[in-house]
Design a protein around this motif. Structure first.
Motif, mmCIF file in Angstrom:
data_model
loop_
_atom_site.group_PDB
_atom_site.id
_atom_site.type_symbol
_atom_site.label_atom_id
_atom_site.label_comp_id
_atom_site.label_asym_id
_atom_site.label_seq_id
_atom_site.Cartn_x
_atom_site.Cartn_y
_atom_site.Cartn_z
ATOM 1 N N GLU A 171 0.838 -1.208 0.000
ATOM 2 C CA GLU A 171 0.000 0.000 0.000
ATOM 3 C C GLU A 171 0.870 1.254 0.000
ATOM 4 O O GLU A 171 0.597 2.221 -0.708
ATOM 5 C CB GLU A 171 -0.924 -0.007 1.218
ATOM 6 N N ARG A 210 2.278 1.713 -3.423
ATOM 7 C CA ARG A 210 1.240 2.198 -4.332
ATOM 8 C C ARG A 210 1.001 3.692 -4.143
ATOM 9 O O ARG A 210 0.884 4.443 -5.109
ATOM 10 C CB ARG A 210 -0.067 1.436 -4.101
ATOM 11 N N LEU A 211 0.981 4.140 -2.877
ATOM 12 C CA LEU A 211 0.780 5.562 -2.606
ATOM 13 C C LEU A 211 1.943 6.404 -3.132
ATOM 14 O O LEU A 211 1.749 7.495 -3.670
ATOM 15 C CB LEU A 211 0.603 5.793 -1.104
ATOM 16 N N GLU A 247 3.905 5.607 -5.655
ATOM 17 C CA GLU A 247 3.796 5.625 -7.118
ATOM 18 C C GLU A 247 2.746 6.624 -7.581
ATOM 19 O O GLU A 247 2.958 7.368 -8.543
ATOM 20 C CB GLU A 247 3.457 4.237 -7.646
ATOM 21 N N GLU A 248 1.606 6.681 -6.895
ATOM 22 C CA GLU A 248 0.557 7.634 -7.255
ATOM 23 C C GLU A 248 1.028 9.072 -7.065
ATOM 24 O O GLU A 248 0.762 9.939 -7.890
ATOM 25 C CB GLU A 248 -0.698 7.400 -6.419
ATOM 26 N N SER A 249 1.733 9.316 -5.954
ATOM 27 C CA SER A 249 2.197 10.677 -5.697
ATOM 28 C C SER A 249 3.254 11.101 -6.711
ATOM 29 O O SER A 249 3.335 12.267 -7.082
ATOM 30 C CB SER A 249 2.736 10.816 -4.274
ATOM 31 N N LYS A 306 3.275 10.176 -9.834
ATOM 32 C CA LYS A 306 2.564 10.464 -11.077
ATOM 33 C C LYS A 306 1.900 11.828 -11.038
ATOM 34 O O LYS A 306 1.851 12.532 -12.049
ATOM 35 C CB LYS A 306 1.507 9.392 -11.337
ATOM 36 N N THR A 307 1.381 12.217 -9.869
ATOM 37 C CA THR A 307 0.626 13.468 -9.766
ATOM 38 C C THR A 307 1.481 14.658 -9.345
ATOM 39 O O THR A 307 1.043 15.790 -9.466
ATOM 40 C CB THR A 307 -0.539 13.311 -8.776
#
Length: 87
Positions: free
Chosen positions: A9, A12-13, A15-17, A19-20
């Protein structure tokens, strides 16, 4: 299994951060990380600093300023279980 799920988790967080996030905010975060690690691992941090901030010298930079709003401590309650009993 809970540790692995937490690590997945967290990855994943992150990786998301990534990207954004803008490249400017990532560079700022990396700069602060390098500056705070420099007393512990100076040789590594000097090399990383040259890659991120070419033309500047790490030793001559000011220490990162503290943002008191980000450093504010919120009070939280954590349940701890010892020998099967909740404390």
């Amino acid at each position: 299994n809970k540790v692995l799920a937490f690590n997945r988790e967290l990855a994943r967080l992150i990786e998301e951060s990534l990207k954004t996030s803008s490249t400017e905010s990532l560079k700022e975060a990396l700069t602060i990380l390098i500056q705070t690690l420099a007393p512990i691992t100076p040789h590594l941090c000097h090399e990383l600093w040259d890659k991120v901030n070419s033309g500047q010298i790490l030793v001559s930079q000011k220490w990162p300023a503290l943002d008191k709003e980000l450093a504010a401590v919120d009070e939280i309650t954590i349940a701890v279980q010892v020998n099967g009993k909740l404390r």
